[in-house]
Design a protein around this motif. Structure first.
Motif, short mmCIF file in Angstrom:
data_model
loop_
_atom_site.label_atom_id
_atom_site.label_comp_id
_atom_site.label_asym_id
_atom_site.label_seq_id
_atom_site.Cartn_x
_atom_site.Cartn_y
_atom_site.Cartn_z
N TYR A 55 0.85 -1.19 0.00
CA TYR A 55 0.00 0.00 0.00
C TYR A 55 0.89 1.25 0.00
CZ TYR A 55 0.86 -0.28 5.05
OH TYR A 55 1.46 -0.36 6.29
N GLN B 40 -5.17 -8.81 -5.13
CA GLN B 40 -4.32 -8.36 -6.23
C GLN B 40 -3.13 -9.30 -6.42
OE1 GLN B 40 -4.98 -5.83 -8.29
NE2 GLN B 40 -3.14 -6.16 -9.50
N LEU C 282 -1.17 0.24 -3.61
CA LEU C 282 -2.62 0.46 -3.55
C LEU C 282 -2.94 1.61 -2.60
CD1 LEU C 282 -3.79 -3.27 -3.39
CD2 LEU C 282 -3.38 -1.84 -5.39
N GLU D 104 -7.55 -6.23 -0.28
CA GLU D 104 -7.32 -6.02 -1.71
C GLU D 104 -5.89 -6.38 -2.09
OE1 GLU D 104 -7.88 -5.33 -5.63
OE2 GLU D 104 -9.37 -5.60 -4.05
#
Length: 333
Positions: A161, A300, A320, A296
């Motif tokens: 992230y 992913q 992300l 996520e």
């Protein structure tokens, strides 16, 4: 002729037709045979089936809410693709004299696990127990690999992230609530996350016409006591009205220090943390926090593994975006 055409012709679901033709799923034999017969009448010809893909998730530890969330997303995505996702844990902290093994040790342990499995592995999803660089990890494997909750600069595929964006979001939320003297409490300086979150903090201030004041930045550890102590020192020397804490535990310590000073949250001082942990949701007042997209990230990572298994080159590694969960600890104008 596609499976969906057969399903439409017979007025049944695509999944039922697919299971009947593949010999999977529970259904009466006469139903299965009727579907196969109708498929033959309509001219359906099954395509050559590729060898079954066998993905494996390898984690450093399982006793982490962050790891559990990433695994949840990965398992969900694998299931949506019709795949099982076995999970193996290295348990790097279980009685280890070295709680943070070097990359070479991790590589050997992963290779030992893969060699012990009773099937050929098509791809490996590696989940770190904390965010760090992992250059050299799994590079000796001749199958697709994706690492997550970490970064790398050796060309290996990873999913993480955006720490900078998350911090930038947090500080802008404080600015939008009217704060102008915003302090930052960070973790140790040897942390990649600390560096990136600090740069997001600075960018948000500068873009809004405020000077970066190093006196408003305090470096501690990642625990609540450190957040308490650093905030208490800040309140003795600076008239702050907002605090960006680089994780929720620092933020919760900051809340305690602000209250002990006789100040109110968020009326006098607004506070925002990072990670959106369970304690943030249970605190009084409830803590506003930046939520990393852990689920996520897992989803992913599985998508990237499947792309590579299908022959696609390693694509750009995504950072992300995080989201702000605004609760009671930030005032609004």
């Amino acid at each position: 002729m596609r499976i969906s055409d057969i399903a439409k012709d017979m007025g049944i679901s695509v999944a039922t037709v697919s299971n009947a033709l593949a010999g999977k799923g529970r259904m009466r034999s006469e139903v299965r045979e009727a579907i196969r017969a109708r498929a033959a009448e309509l001219g359906y010809r099954s395509r050559h089936r590729r060898p079954a893909l066998r993905l494996v998730a390898v984690t450093e530890e399982l006793n982490s809410a962050f790891v559990s969330a990433m695994l949840s997303g990965a398992v969900e995505e694998a299931s949506a693709q019709g795949l099982l996702l076995p999970v193996c844990s290295l348990q790097v902290n279980a009685g280890a004299s070295v709680p943070e093994p070097d990359i070479g040790t991790l590589n050997r342990r992963v290779e030992e696990i893969l060699a012990s499995l009773p099937f050929q592995v098509s791809g490996v999803l590696y989940i770190s127990q904390y965010a760090r660089r992992v250059d050299g990890l799994l590079t000796r494997l001749l199958i697709p690999t994706v690492s997550t909750y970490c970064t790398r600069e050796d060309g290996g595929c990873f999913v993480h992230y955006d720490d900078h964006q998350g911090a930038y979001l947090a500080v802008n939320a404080l600015l939008d609530g009217g704060c102008r003297n915003i302090a930052m409490i960070s973790g140790p300086i040897n942390s990649i996350g600390m560096y990136l979150r600090s740069s997001g903090y600075q960018q948000a201030l500068v873009e809004r016409g405020l000077l970066y004041d190093p006196q408003l930045v305090r470096i501690g550890d990642w625990d609540s006591q450190s957040g308490y102590e650093q905030t208490a020192r800040l309140l003795e020397s600076s008239p702050i009205d907002g605090i960006f804490a680089q994780n929720d535990y620092l933020a919760l310590g900051a809340v305690r220090a602000v209250r002990e000073k006789g100040l109110s949250i968020p009326e006098d001082v607004s506070v925002v943390g990072f990670d959106d942990t369970i304690p943030a949701r249970l605190s009084d007042p409830q803590l506003s926090s930046i939520r990393p997209p852990f689920q996520e990230m897992g989803r992913q990572a599985v998508r990237l593994l499947l792309e590579q298994a299908a022959g696609a080159p390693v694509s750009a590694c995504p950072l992300l975006p995080c989201t702000l969960v605004q609760r009671q600890s930030i005032r609004s104008l």
